[in-house]
Design a protein around this motif. Structure first.
Motif, PDB file in Angstrom:
ATOM      1  N   VAL A  38       0.859  -1.185   0.000  1.00 31.78           N
ATOM      2  CA  VAL A  38       0.000   0.000   0.000  1.00 31.78           C
ATOM      3  C   VAL A  38       0.895   1.234   0.000  1.00 31.78           C
ATOM      4  O   VAL A  38       1.731   1.403   0.884  1.00 31.78           O
ATOM      5  CB  VAL A  38      -0.931   0.033   1.225  1.00 31.78           C
ATOM      6  CG1 VAL A  38      -1.780   1.301   1.206  1.00 31.78           C
ATOM      7  CG2 VAL A  38      -1.821  -1.200   1.269  1.00 31.78           C
ATOM      8  N   ILE A  39       0.719   2.088  -1.011  1.00 31.10           N
ATOM      9  CA  ILE A  39       1.491   3.332  -1.122  1.00 31.10           C
ATOM     10  C   ILE A  39       0.589   4.490  -0.708  1.00 31.10           C
ATOM     11  O   ILE A  39      -0.512   4.653  -1.239  1.00 31.10           O
ATOM     12  CB  ILE A  39       1.967   3.569  -2.569  1.00 31.10           C
ATOM     13  CG1 ILE A  39       2.747   2.360  -3.085  1.00 31.10           C
ATOM     14  CG2 ILE A  39       2.807   4.841  -2.649  1.00 31.10           C
ATOM     15  CD1 ILE A  39       4.082   2.157  -2.441  1.00 31.10           C
ATOM     16  N   LEU A  40       1.035   5.309   0.242  1.00 26.83           N
ATOM     17  CA  LEU A  40       0.269   6.450   0.734  1.00 26.83           C
ATOM     18  C   LEU A  40       1.012   7.731   0.362  1.00 26.83           C
ATOM     19  O   LEU A  40       2.153   7.941   0.801  1.00 26.83           O
ATOM     20  CB  LEU A  40       0.102   6.362   2.250  1.00 26.83           C
ATOM     21  CG  LEU A  40      -0.502   5.045   2.786  1.00 26.83           C
ATOM     22  CD1 LEU A  40      -0.512   5.052   4.319  1.00 26.83           C
ATOM     23  CD2 LEU A  40      -1.899   4.833   2.236  1.00 26.83           C
ATOM     24  N   VAL A  41       0.382   8.601  -0.447  1.00 22.03           N
ATOM     25  CA  VAL A  41       1.067   9.762  -1.009  1.00 22.03           C
ATOM     26  C   VAL A  41       0.405  11.061  -0.555  1.00 22.03           C
ATOM     27  O   VAL A  41      -0.803  11.255  -0.727  1.00 22.03           O
ATOM     28  CB  VAL A  41       1.104   9.674  -2.547  1.00 22.03           C
ATOM     29  CG1 VAL A  41       1.838  10.878  -3.133  1.00 22.03           C
ATOM     30  CG2 VAL A  41       1.793   8.374  -2.984  1.00 22.03           C
ATOM     31  N   HIS A  42       1.202  11.941  -0.013  1.00 21.15           N
ATOM     32  CA  HIS A  42       0.739  13.205   0.570  1.00 21.15           C
ATOM     33  C   HIS A  42       0.361  14.229  -0.488  1.00 21.15           C
ATOM     34  O   HIS A  42       0.597  14.057  -1.682  1.00 21.15           O
ATOM     35  CB  HIS A  42       1.831  13.779   1.472  1.00 21.15           C
ATOM     36  CG  HIS A  42       3.100  14.123   0.733  1.00 21.15           C
ATOM     37  ND1 HIS A  42       3.245  15.264  -0.025  1.00 21.15           N
ATOM     38  CD2 HIS A  42       4.287  13.466   0.622  1.00 21.15           C
ATOM     39  CE1 HIS A  42       4.448  15.310  -0.554  1.00 21.15           C
ATOM     40  NE2 HIS A  42       5.113  14.223  -0.187  1.00 21.15           N
ATOM     41  N   GLY A  43      -0.207  15.336  -0.020  1.00 25.01           N
ATOM     42  CA  GLY A  43      -0.592  16.423  -0.897  1.00 25.01           C
ATOM     43  C   GLY A  43       0.429  17.547  -0.916  1.00 25.01           C
ATOM     44  O   GLY A  43       1.535  17.413  -0.372  1.00 25.01           O
TER      45      GLY A  43
END
Length: 292
Positions: A43-48
């Motif tokens: 699972v890749i979690l990418v910020h804003g």
């Protein structure tokens, strides 16, 4: 105070079960957090925009404890990853999507595709990734994603039309305004820590200014609305009803145009569900993955 804040972040990462790592891909150094089961679904979690990997800590901790292989990168230009001058490096959404695809390949976790989640600009990059590199994704989760236009303009849209934004603070007053715009009920931040965070924003203001207006221009002049139908990745849309930066009317567009998509809207939540409702949003994300 900067040292104390760094130590607190280190402790928070450890409590979340996440380890700080680095990797160089095409001469760009990425800094990322990794946790969970290395043999579990990735699972890749990418910020804003203006955010960083640590904004996912509580959300990531929940997924890591459920056996997922969780990875939270700082995008190039943000956080601890390389911040190259704008004049020599493109930070456009397609360029960042291509870099992120190379990053995922370099980690060797994309054999069966990854489960991607992105907030705001990170969602915009996720949409681009789904269009340009669909084989990389097993699922796509969008948390208050940029890159599309809904029926109603947001407060940020109105600012952009006037050549202004609340996301590039240079004073404490502007920093406090940014916090109230981002979260429906902003979490209190001690003044000494706010000063450290503001100093960091001011230090990188020139680069962030270029990146913001480049992304804002593409989002307003060439949004992805008419390309969404081409996305084949199963998609979950999570949104805060009180989002002042990207209006909730975007949900209708995304759910209507993206095949095999579903949406959940949270009341009393603003632009960052993973921080405002980490337990609920992470559970909804996990249930979505389990349903595939």
């Amino acid at each position: 105070m900067e040292t104390i804040l760094s130590l607190l972040m280190m402790l928070a990462r450890r409590m979340a079960g996440l380890t700080r790592r680095t990797i160089v891909v095409d001469a760009i150094q990425w800094v990322y957090l990794e946790g969970g089961d290395p043999s579990g679904p990735p699972v890749i979690l990418v910020h804003g925009f203006g955010a960083e990997k640590e904004h996912w800590l509580r959300y990531a901790a929940i997924l890591a404890k459920q056996g997922y292989h969780v990875i939270c990168p700082d995008l190039p230009g943000f956080g601890e990853s390389d911040r190259r001058p704008f004049a020599s490096t493109s930070y456009s959404i397609p360029a960042q999507a291509a870099r992120l695809n190379d990053f995922i390949d370099a980690l060797g976790i994309a054999e069966d595709g990854v489960h991607y989640a992105g907030n705001s600009m990170g969602g915009y990059i996720g949409l681009q990734l789904a269009l340009d590199f669909p084989e990389t994704l097993r699922s796509l989760t969008l948390l208050d994603s940029a890159g599309v236009q809904g029926a109603n303009p947001s407060e940020l849209n109105a600012m952009i039309e006037q050549g202004d934004t609340c996301l590039l603070p240079t004073t404490m007053e502007e920093y406090d305004k940014m916090l109230t715009m981002v979260s429906h009920k902003p979490m209190p931040v001690p003044l000494p820590f706010k000063k450290v965070l503001l100093d960091k924003a001011v230090k990188h203001h020139a680069l962030l200014h270029h990146i913001f207006w480049d992304v804002a221009e593409s989002a307003t002049e060439t949004p992805l609305n008419d390309r969404l139908h081409a996305i084949t990745t199963p998609t979950l849309i999570l949104w805060g009803r009180e989002d002042r930066l990207i209006d909730v009317s975007c949900v209708e567009v995304l759910e209507r145009e993206i095949p095999n998509s579903r949406a959940i809207i949270y009341d009393n939540v603003g632009h960052v569900p993973m921080m405002e409702r980490p337990g609920r949003s992470a559970s909804d994300h996990s249930a979505f993955i389990a349903s595939l």
